[in-house]
Structure formats: structure tokens, C-alpha cells
Design a protein around this motif. Structure first.
Motif, PDB file in Angstrom:
ATOM      1  N   GLN A  83       1.014  -1.069   0.203  1.00  0.00           N
ATOM      2  CA  GLN A  83      -0.104  -0.060  -0.124  1.00  0.00           C
ATOM      3  C   GLN A  83       0.798   1.427  -0.018  1.00  0.00           C
ATOM      4  N   ILE A  84       0.721   2.200  -0.840  1.00  0.00           N
ATOM      5  CA  ILE A  84       1.368   3.508  -1.084  1.00  0.00           C
ATOM      6  C   ILE A  84       1.233   4.244  -0.170  1.00  0.00           C
ATOM      7  N   LYS A  85       1.663   4.543   0.952  1.00  0.00           N
ATOM      8  CA  LYS A  85       1.246   5.576   2.015  1.00  0.00           C
ATOM      9  C   LYS A  85       2.637   5.767   2.750  1.00  0.00           C
ATOM     10  N   LYS A  86       2.424   6.595   3.716  1.00  0.00           N
ATOM     11  CA  LYS A  86       3.644   7.096   4.528  1.00  0.00           C
ATOM     12  C   LYS A  86       3.921   6.156   5.416  1.00  0.00           C
ATOM     13  N   ILE A  87       5.306   5.471   5.546  1.00  0.00           N
ATOM     14  CA  ILE A  87       5.734   4.610   6.449  1.00  0.00           C
ATOM     15  C   ILE A  87       6.015   5.123   7.794  1.00  0.00           C
ATOM     16  N   GLU A  88       5.087   4.698   8.821  1.00  0.00           N
ATOM     17  CA  GLU A  88       5.431   5.710   9.964  1.00  0.00           C
ATOM     18  C   GLU A  88       6.239   5.235  10.832  1.00  0.00           C
ATOM     19  N   ASN A  89       7.061   4.083  10.836  1.00  0.00           N
ATOM     20  CA  ASN A  89       8.265   3.560  11.567  1.00  0.00           C
ATOM     21  C   ASN A  89       9.380   4.119  10.991  1.00  0.00           C
ATOM     22  N   GLN A  90      10.219   4.861  11.623  1.00  0.00           N
ATOM     23  CA  GLN A  90      11.148   5.588  11.286  1.00  0.00           C
ATOM     24  C   GLN A  90      12.516   4.663  10.696  1.00  0.00           C
ATOM     25  N   THR A  91      12.565   3.727  11.282  1.00  0.00           N
ATOM     26  CA  THR A  91      13.678   2.794  10.665  1.00  0.00           C
ATOM     27  C   THR A  91      13.170   2.000   9.619  1.00  0.00           C
ATOM     28  N   ASN A  92      11.926   1.527   9.498  1.00  0.00           N
ATOM     29  CA  ASN A  92      11.519   0.915   8.141  1.00  0.00           C
ATOM     30  C   ASN A  92      11.457   1.723   6.955  1.00  0.00           C
ATOM     31  N   ARG A  93      11.191   3.300   7.224  1.00  0.00           N
ATOM     32  CA  ARG A  93      10.875   4.182   6.318  1.00  0.00           C
ATOM     33  C   ARG A  93      12.631   4.402   5.803  1.00  0.00           C
TER      34      ARG A  93
END
Length: 232
Positions: free
Chosen positions: A7-17
Motif C-alpha cells: 500500500q502506497i502511503k507514508k511508512i510511520e516507523n522511522q527505521t523501516n522508512r
């Protein structure tokens, strides 16, 4: 096995992002290199991460400036001129601020007062008075600190003088003040010869003790026996 769609949306977890950004950035740069080699394309990619880190890819056959120059020709826009105009406008504002600051400094020293009206001069006087109050407070604090330091030094000197005076008085009253037992090759003991307290110092040969030395019991060996008045 087919991969599931993400799903194309902002990744909330900073590490995963950050991990996703790094992987997809490397994939994008890889595709750009392939396009450069296969199709002789001129490619420039500039990326800024959420942590404000800059990453870019430029085709080896061209520079960033050449990319912008060709872009300007293609879209008929002058990017450098508009940027230069913005820089000139910013420089003009900085020069105006600098002129005003120099003028205010001169006014505080009594110069450039012809352009001031009555209210402006009153405000200038108030500003200078407030500045003088702050300067005086700082000066008085500095003087007070110096006085306290001088008083501490004076107390230390007085304590040293008082101690020296007491030592001098003690030496003046008793000429034997400061004699130390067991000094050098002497052993000492307390005795009461001639009806008064004395310190008897006996020089003993190496390996002997005072209760084995004949001069202590018989009174012989006058050269090895000394007596001193016992301090009261």
C-alpha cells in the motif's frame, strides 16, 4: 509465488522508512545508470531524505550545470537569471539593515542626529540611560567581586602572620623550643635529675638499647649523655 502489493502511503516507523528509502534509492540509481548506458540518455536525479541527507546521480557524460542549461533551453526558462535576481534582492535588504545599524551606532555616540525628531531623541536618551544602568550594575558587581577577593587574601595573610608571631613568641620564651626526640643518632627518655623535669638524650652505638648501656646507669660516658630542659 507472486509478491503482494504494498500500500502506497507514508511508512510511520522511522527505521523501516529509512530502510525502504535506501533500497528504492539504490534501485532508482541502478535504473538511471542502465538508461545512461543503453540509451545514451542524460540523467540527473537529486534526492533529499527525511533526515535532510542529499543523494544525487548525474550521468558521467554530463555535468549538473549542463543539465540545467539544456533544461532551460528546452522549457525556454532562465533559471540562473531568476536565481540571480533573488540573490540581488536579498543582498539589497542586508545592505539596508547594515546601514540602519551603523546609523544607530553613530547616534548613540552623538553623531547623525540631524534626521531625528524630538520624540526620537527622547527615545534615544531613554535607551542610552537604560544601557548606562546596566553597565553601572555590571561595574559594581565587578568591583564587589574584587573587594571580596582582596578581603580573602588579606585574611589569609593575617592568619599566616598570626601563626608566625605565635612561633616567634614561643621561641623567645623558651630557647629550646622545637627540639625533637630521637633526632639523628640519639635515643631519648624522660628523667628527673636535680629535682626538675629534663629530657635525657643518650648516644647509643648501633645494635644496643638504652637499658643495656652502662653510661646510663653508672653516670660514665659524659660525652654521650646530654640533658635538655623539658618543655612545660
Amino acid at each position: 509465488m507472486a509478491r503482494g502489493k504494498i500500500q502506497i502511503k507514508k511508512i510511520e516507523n522511522q527505521t523501516n522508512r529509512q530502510v525502504t528509502y535506501s533500497k528504492r534509492r539504490n534501485g532508482l540509481f541502478k535504473k538511471a545508470r542502465e538508461l545512461t548506458v543503453l540509451c545514451d540518455a542524460k540523467i540527473s536525479i537529486i534526492m533529499i531524505s527525511s533526515t535532510q541527507k542529499l543523494h544525487e546521480y548525474i550521468s558521467p557524460i554530463i555535468t549538473t550545470k549542463q543539465i540545467f542549461d539544456e533544461y532551460q533551453k528546452t522549457v525556454t526558462a532562465d533559471l540562473w537569471s531568476s536565481h540571480y535576481e533573488k540573490m540581488q534582492e536579498h543582498l539589497k535588504k542586508l545592505k539596508e539593515i547594515n546601514r540602519n545599524l551603523i546609523k544607530e551606532i553613530r547616534q548613540r555616540t552623538g553623531d547623525s542626529l540631524n534626521d531625528l525628531g524630538y520624540e526620537q531623541m527622547v527615545n534615544l536618551i531613554d535607551d542610552i540611560d537604560n544601557s548606562m544602568k546596566l553597565i553601572r550594575e555590571k561595574k559594581y558587581k565587578s568591583i564587589s567581586s574584587r573587594i571580596d577577593t582582596s578581603r580573602k587574601k588579606l585574611r589569609n595573610v593575617e592568619d599566616i602572620h598570626r601563626g608566625l608571631a605565635l612561633q616567634f613568641d614561643a621561641r623567645h620564651e623558651d630557647p629550646h623550643y622545637g627540639l625533637v626526640e630521637n633526632e639523628g643518632d640519639y635515643n631519648s627518655m624522660l628523667g628527673f635529675p636535680h629535682g626538675g623535669p629534663r629530657i635525657i638524650a643518650v648516644r647509643l652505638p648501633p645494635g644496643h638499647h638504652s637499658h643495656h648501656h652502662p653510661s646510663l646507669h653508672s653516670g660514665t660516658g659524659a660525652s654521650d649523655l646530654s640533658t635538655f630542659a623539658l618543655l612545660e
